[in-house]
Write an enzyme that holds these catalytic residues in place. Structure first.
Site, short mmCIF file in Angstrom:
data_model
loop_
_atom_site.label_atom_id
_atom_site.label_comp_id
_atom_site.label_asym_id
_atom_site.label_seq_id
_atom_site.Cartn_x
_atom_site.Cartn_y
_atom_site.Cartn_z
N HIS A 134 -1.33 -0.55 -9.67
CA HIS A 134 -1.90 -1.21 -8.84
C HIS A 134 -2.49 -2.77 -9.62
CE1 HIS A 134 -4.12 -1.42 -4.57
NE2 HIS A 134 -3.84 -2.64 -5.04
N ARG A 140 0.85 -1.30 0.06
CA ARG A 140 -0.04 -0.11 -0.17
C ARG A 140 0.86 1.19 0.17
NH1 ARG A 140 -3.29 -2.93 -1.40
NH2 ARG A 140 -5.21 -3.53 -0.52
N GLU A 177 -4.40 6.93 -4.80
CA GLU A 177 -4.54 6.27 -5.98
C GLU A 177 -6.00 6.72 -6.66
OE1 GLU A 177 -4.24 1.82 -5.72
OE2 GLU A 177 -2.25 2.07 -5.02
C1 8YV Z 1 -6.95 -5.14 -5.16
C2 8YV Z 1 -5.09 -5.62 -3.70
O1 8YV Z 1 -7.63 -5.10 -3.79
O2 8YV Z 1 -6.01 -7.62 -2.53
C3 8YV Z 1 -5.54 -6.50 -2.40
O3 8YV Z 1 -5.34 -6.27 -1.23
O4 8YV Z 1 -4.60 -4.76 -3.35
C4 8YV Z 1 -5.70 -5.68 -4.87
O5 8YV Z 1 -5.94 -7.28 -5.15
C5 8YV Z 1 -7.59 -5.56 -6.10
O6 8YV Z 1 -6.78 -5.25 -7.35
C6 8YV Z 1 -9.06 -4.94 -6.35
O7 8YV Z 1 -9.19 -4.44 -7.24
#
Ligand code: 8YV
Length: 296
Positions: free
Chosen positions: A261, A215, A243
């Site tokens: 991402h 993150r 983001e």
């Molecule tokens: C996103 C992620 O959530 O699983 C996670 O924590 O950061 C990713 O997998 C996923 O891309 C939702 O769009």
């Protein structure tokens, strides 16, 4: 049972959910009484959003990280929260290695060099001279499921592994001082927000690479940008503090590889995440134990 989703999910198991209504806005403009389950995809769910869904009992979060969901506010209202762990470890680890390789071997700059028709001698340009993975030390911040998958892959490349985690491993500052490549694999929590502070970024060795597929807010982003502008370190960044905003100052830097991402973005993994999410919603509908409930 009335189920709403902020977005349709990929993969065949999506169709196992009965009658999901796709929301055209998040949060909904008007209160939606009677909705019991919410499929949340990168959607902030806090007290204000919960007020629009007064009968909600489940937030099924698409992703392993659920920092966008205020779990305490959900609990207060008797709303359970689930996530999708386990099925995306390999995909995230693959992208982590891709970013490490891209940074250490100047992959993006090399590609640009060729496309810009600048390759005029047989001999590679000095600025494209990279560093070996073999023999370099990878410092992992976090050694859970994803960190372990990264370690396994990096070992196959001959990297030495060091790690920091809450219990055990190297102290964080020592890890940052000694690693050639630092990769972040902790969830975003109040404890990890800006864990990699300006002071800690200054501990990185000259020429070190920071990779973040976790993150953005785990790092003091402005301080990282300052370090990158100074050219002292390089970075492979899949995640950002706000983001989809990417700091403007990063966009023309040669020592940064940027991805939007996409760490879990493979067809297989996204379909598996949908399967896990659907299992949780169906368990909720059946009144059985939720396979992946999170508690904060
Ligand atoms: C996103 C992620 O959530 O699983 C996670 O924590 O950061 C990713 O997998 C996923 O891309 C939702 O769009």
């Amino acid at each position: 049972m009335r189920i709403v989703a902020t977005q349709k999910l990929p993969g065949p198991t999506w169709d196992d959910l009965p009658d999901v209504e796709l929301l055209d806005a998040w949060p909904p403009r008007e209160p939606l009484p009677g909705v019991e389950a919410l499929v949340a995809v990168v959607a902030r769910v806090g007290s204000a959003e919960l007020e629009r869904l007064p009968d909600l009992r489940l937030v099924a979060n698409y992703g392993v990280g659920y920092d966008t969901v205020d779990v305490a506010a959900c609990r207060e209202r008797g709303v359970a929260v689930t996530n999708t762990p386990g099925v995306l470890d390999a995909a995230v680890a693959d992208l982590t290695l891709a970013l490490i390789l891209a940074c250490r071997r100047h992959l993006v700059a090399s590609d640009r060099f060729v496309r810009e028709r600048r390759w005029q001698h047989g001999w590679a340009q000095p600025e494209l001279l990279g560093n070996d993975l073999a023999g370099a030390t990878l410092g992992l911040v976090g050694m859970g499921r994803i960190g372990s998958e990264v370690a396994r892959r990096a070992e196959a490349f001959g990297m030495k592994i060091a790690f920091h985690r809450r219990s055990g491993g190297l102290p964080l500052d020592e890890l940052l001082r000694t690693a050639d490549v630092v990769s972040l694999h902790v969830p975003l929590t109040p404890e990890t927000r800006r864990l990699i502070s300006r002071q800690r970024l200054a501990l990185l060795r000259d020429g070190a690479t920071l990779v973040n597929t976790a993150r953005g807010a785990i790092v003091d982003e402005e301080a990282l940008v300052d370090e990158l502008v100074a050219g002292r370190v390089s970075a492979g960044l899949d995640v950002f503090a706000d983001e989809p905003l990417v700091p403007e100052r990063l966009l023309d830097l040669p020592n940064v590889v940027l991805t939007p991402h996409i760490a879990s973005a493979t067809a297989e993994t996204r379909a598996a995440m949908t399967r896990v999410l659907v299992e949780n919603v169906l368990a909720f509908a059946a009144g059985t134990a939720l396979p992946n409930e999170v508690f904060g």
